[in-house]
Scaffold this motif. Structure first.
Motif, mmCIF file in Angstrom:
data_model
loop_
_atom_site.group_PDB
_atom_site.id
_atom_site.type_symbol
_atom_site.label_atom_id
_atom_site.label_comp_id
_atom_site.label_asym_id
_atom_site.label_seq_id
_atom_site.Cartn_x
_atom_site.Cartn_y
_atom_site.Cartn_z
ATOM 1 N N PHE A 119 6.509 -2.593 -7.246
ATOM 2 C CA PHE A 119 5.094 -2.393 -6.901
ATOM 3 C C PHE A 119 4.841 -2.695 -5.430
ATOM 4 O O PHE A 119 4.197 -1.918 -4.716
ATOM 5 C CB PHE A 119 4.220 -3.280 -7.795
ATOM 6 C CG PHE A 119 2.769 -3.259 -7.439
ATOM 7 C CD1 PHE A 119 2.018 -2.100 -7.587
ATOM 8 C CD2 PHE A 119 2.137 -4.388 -6.947
ATOM 9 C CE1 PHE A 119 0.675 -2.076 -7.259
ATOM 10 C CE2 PHE A 119 0.796 -4.368 -6.619
ATOM 11 C CZ PHE A 119 0.062 -3.210 -6.772
ATOM 12 N N GLU B 58 3.684 -0.047 -2.390
ATOM 13 C CA GLU B 58 2.573 -0.171 -1.447
ATOM 14 C C GLU B 58 3.075 -0.161 -0.010
ATOM 15 O O GLU B 58 2.446 0.427 0.865
ATOM 16 C CB GLU B 58 1.790 -1.453 -1.723
ATOM 17 C CG GLU B 58 1.055 -1.445 -3.042
ATOM 18 C CD GLU B 58 -0.019 -0.364 -3.093
ATOM 19 O OE1 GLU B 58 -0.616 -0.070 -2.042
ATOM 20 O OE2 GLU B 58 -0.266 0.192 -4.170
ATOM 21 N N ALA C 197 -4.044 4.990 -4.617
ATOM 22 C CA ALA C 197 -4.463 3.661 -5.052
ATOM 23 C C ALA C 197 -4.684 3.655 -6.565
ATOM 24 O O ALA C 197 -4.313 2.696 -7.257
ATOM 25 C CB ALA C 197 -5.745 3.257 -4.321
ATOM 26 N N PHE C 198 -5.263 4.725 -7.077
ATOM 27 C CA PHE C 198 -5.469 4.848 -8.521
ATOM 28 C C PHE C 198 -4.125 4.810 -9.250
ATOM 29 O O PHE C 198 -3.936 4.069 -10.216
ATOM 30 C CB PHE C 198 -6.204 6.161 -8.796
ATOM 31 C CG PHE C 198 -6.565 6.381 -10.240
ATOM 32 C CD1 PHE C 198 -7.297 5.433 -10.932
ATOM 33 C CD2 PHE C 198 -6.192 7.540 -10.903
ATOM 34 C CE1 PHE C 198 -7.641 5.635 -12.262
ATOM 35 C CE2 PHE C 198 -6.528 7.747 -12.223
ATOM 36 C CZ PHE C 198 -7.257 6.791 -12.909
ATOM 37 N N SER D 53 -1.289 3.584 -8.193
ATOM 38 C CA SER D 53 -0.586 2.298 -8.146
ATOM 39 C C SER D 53 -1.293 1.260 -9.009
ATOM 40 O O SER D 53 -0.637 0.346 -9.513
ATOM 41 C CB SER D 53 -0.372 1.805 -6.713
ATOM 42 O OG SER D 53 -1.536 1.894 -5.979
ATOM 43 N N ALA D 54 -2.613 1.406 -9.215
ATOM 44 C CA ALA D 54 -3.289 0.500 -10.151
ATOM 45 C C ALA D 54 -2.790 0.739 -11.577
ATOM 46 O O ALA D 54 -2.544 -0.213 -12.328
ATOM 47 C CB ALA D 54 -4.795 0.692 -10.070
ATOM 48 N N LEU D 55 -2.618 2.004 -11.939
ATOM 49 C CA LEU D 55 -2.049 2.302 -13.258
ATOM 50 C C LEU D 55 -0.647 1.702 -13.373
ATOM 51 O O LEU D 55 -0.285 1.116 -14.392
ATOM 52 C CB LEU D 55 -1.989 3.814 -13.483
ATOM 53 C CG LEU D 55 -3.322 4.544 -13.620
ATOM 54 C CD1 LEU D 55 -3.097 6.044 -13.719
ATOM 55 C CD2 LEU D 55 -4.074 4.059 -14.844
ATOM 56 N N ILE E 115 0.690 -0.910 -11.826
ATOM 57 C CA ILE E 115 0.767 -2.370 -11.959
ATOM 58 C C ILE E 115 0.237 -2.816 -13.315
ATOM 59 O O ILE E 115 0.703 -3.800 -13.884
ATOM 60 C CB ILE E 115 0.067 -3.089 -10.780
ATOM 61 C CG1 ILE E 115 0.384 -4.578 -10.781
ATOM 62 C CG2 ILE E 115 -1.412 -2.885 -10.789
ATOM 63 C CD1 ILE E 115 1.816 -4.920 -10.492
ATOM 64 N N PHE E 116 -0.722 -2.068 -13.897
ATOM 65 C CA PHE E 116 -1.168 -2.441 -15.246
ATOM 66 C C PHE E 116 -0.038 -2.204 -16.251
ATOM 67 O O PHE E 116 0.144 -2.989 -17.186
ATOM 68 C CB PHE E 116 -2.416 -1.652 -15.645
ATOM 69 C CG PHE E 116 -3.146 -2.259 -16.821
ATOM 70 C CD1 PHE E 116 -3.824 -3.458 -16.684
ATOM 71 C CD2 PHE E 116 -3.141 -1.644 -18.059
ATOM 72 C CE1 PHE E 116 -4.488 -4.035 -17.753
ATOM 73 C CE2 PHE E 116 -3.799 -2.214 -19.149
ATOM 74 C CZ PHE E 116 -4.482 -3.412 -18.990
ATOM 75 N N VAL F 264 3.069 -2.584 -15.522
ATOM 76 C CA VAL F 264 3.947 -3.745 -15.342
ATOM 77 C C VAL F 264 3.401 -4.937 -16.117
ATOM 78 O O VAL F 264 4.152 -5.677 -16.764
ATOM 79 C CB VAL F 264 4.083 -4.086 -13.839
ATOM 80 C CG1 VAL F 264 4.893 -5.354 -13.659
ATOM 81 C CG2 VAL F 264 4.730 -2.943 -13.100
ATOM 82 N N PHE G 18 -10.136 -2.817 -17.265
ATOM 83 C CA PHE G 18 -9.276 -1.788 -16.677
ATOM 84 C C PHE G 18 -9.827 -0.398 -16.991
ATOM 85 O O PHE G 18 -9.897 0.470 -16.120
ATOM 86 C CB PHE G 18 -7.864 -1.933 -17.231
ATOM 87 C CG PHE G 18 -6.861 -1.024 -16.589
ATOM 88 C CD1 PHE G 18 -6.296 -1.351 -15.374
ATOM 89 C CD2 PHE G 18 -6.492 0.163 -17.193
ATOM 90 C CE1 PHE G 18 -5.380 -0.512 -14.773
ATOM 91 C CE2 PHE G 18 -5.570 1.002 -16.600
ATOM 92 C CZ PHE G 18 -5.017 0.657 -15.392
ATOM 93 N N VAL H 196 -10.975 1.057 -8.266
ATOM 94 C CA VAL H 196 -9.556 0.703 -8.141
ATOM 95 C C VAL H 196 -9.391 -0.808 -8.081
ATOM 96 O O VAL H 196 -8.513 -1.395 -8.733
ATOM 97 C CB VAL H 196 -8.953 1.371 -6.888
ATOM 98 C CG1 VAL H 196 -7.553 0.850 -6.637
ATOM 99 C CG2 VAL H 196 -8.942 2.868 -7.037
ATOM 100 N N LEU I 193 -7.285 -3.429 -10.468
ATOM 101 C CA LEU I 193 -6.294 -4.411 -10.027
ATOM 102 C C LEU I 193 -6.651 -5.804 -10.531
ATOM 103 O O LEU I 193 -5.780 -6.576 -10.948
ATOM 104 C CB LEU I 193 -6.194 -4.400 -8.498
ATOM 105 C CG LEU I 193 -5.541 -3.159 -7.905
ATOM 106 C CD1 LEU I 193 -5.589 -3.202 -6.388
ATOM 107 C CD2 LEU I 193 -4.099 -3.035 -8.357
ATOM 108 N N THR J 159 -5.826 -6.201 -14.055
ATOM 109 C CA THR J 159 -4.390 -6.443 -14.159
ATOM 110 C C THR J 159 -4.076 -7.921 -13.943
ATOM 111 O O THR J 159 -3.267 -8.512 -14.665
ATOM 112 C CB THR J 159 -3.644 -5.600 -13.122
ATOM 113 O OG1 THR J 159 -4.078 -4.263 -13.236
ATOM 114 C CG2 THR J 159 -2.164 -5.678 -13.333
ATOM 115 N N GLU K 54 -4.488 -3.163 0.737
ATOM 116 C CA GLU K 54 -4.990 -1.836 0.407
ATOM 117 C C GLU K 54 -6.422 -1.662 0.895
ATOM 118 O O GLU K 54 -6.797 -0.589 1.369
ATOM 119 C CB GLU K 54 -4.928 -1.655 -1.110
ATOM 120 C CG GLU K 54 -4.484 -0.287 -1.537
ATOM 121 C CD GLU K 54 -4.229 -0.257 -3.031
ATOM 122 O OE1 GLU K 54 -3.112 0.098 -3.398
ATOM 123 O OE2 GLU K 54 -5.126 -0.603 -3.817
#
Lengths: 600, 99
Positions: free
Chosen positions: A168, A172, A204-205, A207-209, A211-212, A214, B14, B34, B38, B41, B71
């Motif tokens: 992750f 980034e 960004a969307f 990478s948010a998916l 990490i969730f 993960v 989320f 976004v 996070l 998460t 970010e």
């Protein structure tokens, strides 16, 4: 209370990464302390030396990690497993460093116009006096070089880690510089900024998916290390053993993040826009290197998970990959066939290539990994070469135009013999007859297109052949057949461009002027959008710009600007590599075959 | 209180974040979506850390925070650039590239 245990770090194994990231940091300092006059030269040299150095270090490390006939190879597991340099990772790190080197050569070329592809100050609002001032002062945006190095470093870490959290962070580290780089184009700045915004929001969307996903995997297995995850699943030691739904959901979300970076359908929507809007040299770098990194991480995650989960779950995952592969190939080739813009066409071609890569991945055998590595090399050199050629084909505004009204006030270009060189001529109709103007460049571009199409005697043929045979060896013959059919359709649109360049006569300046006067969209470069927007008349924000583009387009012809060396060298290397890999793929295939090991 | 409730809350947050990203027009609000994803998460990480009784999840949450901050820097810079050029942060106005 235990004392602090100093972690054992093998610096030699980390060296390629450290050189690239360290040079990036040094580049930031150069930005602050080196005087204007020499800054650009220093940055270019630093960047190229760092990338070449990283490549050399990878080559030096190769016998240790892969092993020689006498000694077995040892994969480096470093820093508590967060960096794991397996033969597979090392091969891809080398590939990324080499492709980034070629990409930076194209970036560094200022061409015969004396300008690179980047805005004097990307922060200035387009069309303001401040921007004009910056341009007149000859400012240069040399920050792009450290940014490129950081992105490269992130990609090298991306393939060289076995830890989902590091994955992750690396995602980034490679993405953030790319978002910024997309916004720095010298010309067509609105498009460039728009590309950056789209890439950023969607990235960004994604990478948010990721990490969730993960988080869910961590919830299931109590670890983010892929190898521990495998052991935990195998031994039933995962804390939430029964809740397979967490694992499957997590893996799917992680795959979404990776498929986004790979540009696979249905997460491909950003690709054409970003590839078109970004400065062309950056597009080449991004298209080639990001795909290597994403495909590498994808193979590692997928294969690790598939061998460890129960058979029915593994089967479902395989169905997902196969479905995405088919959709990606179909969308990439069909949508690519109707494009009228060179950069967009190459973007759709890169989507199609993501599909072909997934065909190889879906095989789930050692052959697949070998095929993926070879495919990435072949695709990478063809892509960087093709975008390198695109940077050199420019529009020129004729001085002393028909109506004589608009002289190049505050011209965004250098006055050449026959006019003012503007941005790239990306509309396909402008490429007609290029073969007469620049035979060598046309030949190189044709070669790259043929390689992408997979014509024999080019690297692309061998790559596609190994990819499809990997699918066949994984009992997916029908998928290979779909792949072959998609390639056949793709041949159509590649050959269309070649025919256009070589056999269609170029419209001469007079005709161009007359056609544009009548508002024929085909002859007006970059005005497909412009005419449309102006025609709607509703967009007050875009209207002024669009009208300006249109009147400019009315008096432009296409010229090929000379390279000042670097880009020509990069294109030549890419062309040579494409032919060599096509004629003598043996050595590279053998190297790729040694690289199939991605668990220590 | 049941620990799993927190996991459910994280999933709900989320989902709200993801919906925000997909439905809202303003780039800043999309970006806030976004951020919400996070942070959801982070909550999930901390919940699972509590559930497993180890610290890994809490450390991961710190990493996510740092990445989210980085970010923000890049994202806001890009959105502000767009806004200064077009006087609008609506993602619907960003439509020069299509086809």
């Amino acid at each position: 209370m235990t004392g602090f245990v100093v972690p054992l770090i093998d610096w030699a194994a980390l060296a390629p990464l450290l050189v690239v990231l360290g040079a990036g940091v040094a580049g930031v300092l150069v930005e602050a302390f080196v005087p204007d006059a020499v800054r650009r030269a220093v940055q270019v040299v630093l960047t190229l030396v760092a990338l070449a150095g990283a490549l050399a270090l990878v080559v030096l490390r190769w016998p240790v990690v892969v092993g020689t006939p006498e000694t077995a190879g040892v994969s480096d597991v470093l820093v508590g497993g967060t960096v794991m340099v397996t033969p597979f990772a090392l091969a891809l790190q080398g590939t990324i460093a080499a492709l980034a080197f070629l990409g930076v050569l194209v970036v560094a070329d200022r061409t015969s116009t004396g300008q690179d592809a980047f805005a004097p100050t990307a922060a200035a609002v387009p069309g303001t006096s401040y921007e004009d001032l910056a341009r007149r002062a000859g400012l240069q945006q040399t920050e792009i070089y450290p940014l490129l190095l950081f992105a490269t470093g992130g990609m090298m870490l991306f393939v060289g880690t076995d830890d989902l959290l590091m994955l992750f962070v690396a995602l980034e580290v490679l993405s953030l510089p790319l978002y910024v780089l997309c916004a720095t184009a010298r010309r067509r700045r609105l498009l460039s900024q728009e590309a950056a915004a789209k890439y950023f929001l969607l990235g960004a969307f994604a990478s948010a998916l990721f990490i969730f996903g993960v988080a869910l995997i961590y919830g299931f297995a109590g670890t983010v290390r892929l190898d521990v995850l495998r052991q935990n699943i195998a031994s039933g030691a995962a804390p939430l053993e029964g809740m397979t739904v967490l694992l499957v959901g997590g893996v799917l979300l992680v795959l979404v993040g990776l498929l986004f970076k790979l540009g696979a359908v249905p997460f491909h929507a950003w690709t054409p826009d970003v590839y078109t809007g970004a400065p062309t040299p950056v597009t080449g770098f991004m298209a080639a290197c990001t795909k290597v990194a994403a495909a590498g991480a994808m193979v590692k995650v997928l294969y690790t998970v598939v061998v460890s989960v129960p058979a029915d779950v593994a089967n479902d995952l395989r169905v997902v990959v196969v479905t995405v592969a088919v959709a990606t190939m179909v969308v990439g080739t069909v949508a690519g066939a109707v494009q009228t813009d060179v950069k967009r066409l190459l973007a759709y071609s890169s989507i199609a290539h993501a599909g072909f890569l997934l065909v190889a991945v879906a095989g789930y055998t050692g052959f697949s990994v070998r095929a993926v590595v070879f495919y990435l090399v072949a695709y990478g050199v063809a892509t960087i070469g093709a975008f390198g050629v695109v940077t050199l084909v420019r529009e020129t505004r004729l001085t002393g135009s028909a109506d004589g009204s608009a002289e190049p006030a505050g011209a965004d270009g250098e006055v050449a013999d026959d006019g003012v060189v503007l941005g790239e001529a990306t509309h396909l109709s402008q490429w007609a007859g290029l073969g007469r103007k620049a035979p060598w460049l046309t030949a190189a571009f044709a070669l790259f297109l043929l390689s992408m199409a997979g014509i024999p005697l080019t690297a692309g043929f061998v790559a596609k052949f190994t990819a499809f045979s990997a699918a066949v060896s994984g009992d997916l013959t029908w998928l290979a057949v779909v792949g072959v059919l998609a390639s056949v359709v793709a041949v159509f649109f590649y050959v269309r461009v070649i025919v256009l360049m070589v056999f269609t006569p170029a419209p001469d300046a007079e005709v161009t002027r007359r056609l544009s006067g009548e508002g024929a969209p085909g002859a007006a470069p970059a005005s497909g959008t412009a005419v449309e927007v102006a025609g709607e008349g509703a967009e007050t924000t875009g209207g002024g710009v669009a009208t300006a583009t249109r009147t400019e387009a009315a008096r432009t012809v296409v010229t090929v600007v000379g390279s000042r060396g670097p880009a020509a060298v990069a294109v030549a290397i890419c062309a040579a590599a494409t032919i060599l890999l096509g004629l003598l793929p043996g050595p590279v295939l053998e190297l790729a075959g040694q690289a199939i090991k991605f668990v220590p | 209180m049941e620990v799993t409730n927190y996991a459910v809350l994280a999933s709900v947050l989320f989902a709200i974040g993801a919906t925000t990203v997909l439905l809202r027009r303003n780039a800043i609000v999309v970006f806030m979506g976004v951020e919400l994803m996070l942070n959801a998460t982070n909550l999930a990480f901390v919940t699972f850390a509590r559930l497993h009784g180890d610290l890994t999840g809490q450390v991961l949450a710190f990493f996510v925070m740092v990445v989210a901050a980085a970010e923000v820097v890049v994202g806001l810079a890009i959105i502000v650039t767009i806004f200064r050029t077009r006087r609008s942060a609506s993602v619907d106005d960003v439509n020069l590239l299509k086809g």
